[in-house]
Write an enzyme that holds these catalytic residues in place. Structure first.
Site, PDB file in Angstrom:
ATOM      1  N   MET A 151       0.953  -1.182  -0.029  1.00 33.84           N
ATOM      2  CA  MET A 151       0.148   0.091  -0.054  1.00 33.84           C
ATOM      3  C   MET A 151       0.824   1.147  -0.025  1.00 33.84           C
ATOM      4  O   MET A 151       1.780   1.514   1.023  1.00 33.84           O
ATOM      5  CB  MET A 151      -0.985   0.000   1.319  1.00 33.84           C
ATOM      6  CG  MET A 151      -1.771   0.899   1.218  1.00 33.84           C
ATOM      7  SD  MET A 151      -3.197   0.683   2.536  1.00 33.84           S
ATOM      8  CE  MET A 151      -3.248  -0.939   3.073  1.00 33.84           C
TER       9      MET A 151
ATOM     10  N   VAL B  24      -1.430   5.890   3.632  1.00 36.60           N
ATOM     11  CA  VAL B  24      -1.338   5.818   5.111  1.00 36.60           C
ATOM     12  C   VAL B  24      -0.810   6.859   5.670  1.00 36.60           C
ATOM     13  O   VAL B  24      -0.901   7.150   6.955  1.00 36.60           O
ATOM     14  CB  VAL B  24      -0.432   4.431   5.291  1.00 36.60           C
ATOM     15  CG1 VAL B  24      -0.712   3.427   4.814  1.00 36.60           C
ATOM     16  CG2 VAL B  24       0.834   4.778   5.027  1.00 36.60           C
TER      17      VAL B  24
ATOM     18  N   ALA C  77       2.714  -2.031   3.687  1.00 36.88           N
ATOM     19  CA  ALA C  77       2.245  -0.583   3.806  1.00 36.88           C
ATOM     20  C   ALA C  77       3.778   0.371   3.868  1.00 36.88           C
ATOM     21  O   ALA C  77       4.389  -0.234   4.561  1.00 36.88           O
ATOM     22  CB  ALA C  77       1.337  -0.154   4.858  1.00 36.88           C
ATOM     23  N   GLU C  78       3.762   1.145   3.096  1.00 35.93           N
ATOM     24  CA  GLU C  78       5.036   1.937   2.930  1.00 35.93           C
ATOM     25  C   GLU C  78       4.655   3.226   3.750  1.00 35.93           C
ATOM     26  O   GLU C  78       3.786   3.728   3.637  1.00 35.93           O
ATOM     27  CB  GLU C  78       5.332   2.223   1.586  1.00 35.93           C
ATOM     28  CG  GLU C  78       5.746   0.886   0.441  1.00 35.93           C
ATOM     29  CD  GLU C  78       5.972   1.233  -0.668  1.00 35.93           C
ATOM     30  OE1 GLU C  78       5.608   2.534  -1.224  1.00 35.93           O
ATOM     31  OE2 GLU C  78       6.398   0.486  -1.646  1.00 35.93           O
ATOM     32  N   GLY C  79       5.784   3.764   4.086  1.00 42.28           N
ATOM     33  CA  GLY C  79       5.916   5.022   4.838  1.00 42.28           C
ATOM     34  C   GLY C  79       5.250   5.417   6.031  1.00 42.28           C
ATOM     35  O   GLY C  79       4.843   6.552   6.411  1.00 42.28           O
TER      36      GLY C  79
END
Length: 84
Positions: A1, A6, A35-37
């Site tokens: 993601m 996010v 999920a990134e970041g």
């Protein structure tokens, strides 16, 4: 993601709705979600609660330089999207 989904997940109900939808779709077809970041504990907690499989971001650790001995054999990660 992607990080854009996010970034405001703990502050914006629409962002949380998008995150829930993406996770639900992925789970429905048996694809793990990364999920990134992730930069805050609130983001991480919400994603874990919603069923996200993996996370990455500054909360976990900053990017690292490759050691000199590993530069001769670089590892490359490609994001591949299936058309099926």
């Amino acid at each position: 993601m992607y990080r854009a989904f996010v970034a405001s997940v703990g502050q914006n109900e629409r962002s949380l709705a998008i995150v829930r939808a993406v996770i639900g779709l992925a789970q429905g077809v048996g694809v793990p979600v990364l999920a990134e970041g992730i930069e805050t504990k609130v983001q991480m907690s919400l994603l874990v609660q919603e069923g996200c499989d993996e996370i990455q971001g500054y909360l976990i650790g900053r990017p690292q330089r490759l050691a000199a001995e590993s530069r001769s054999k670089p590892r490359v990660l490609f994001l591949v999207q299936s058309a099926s």
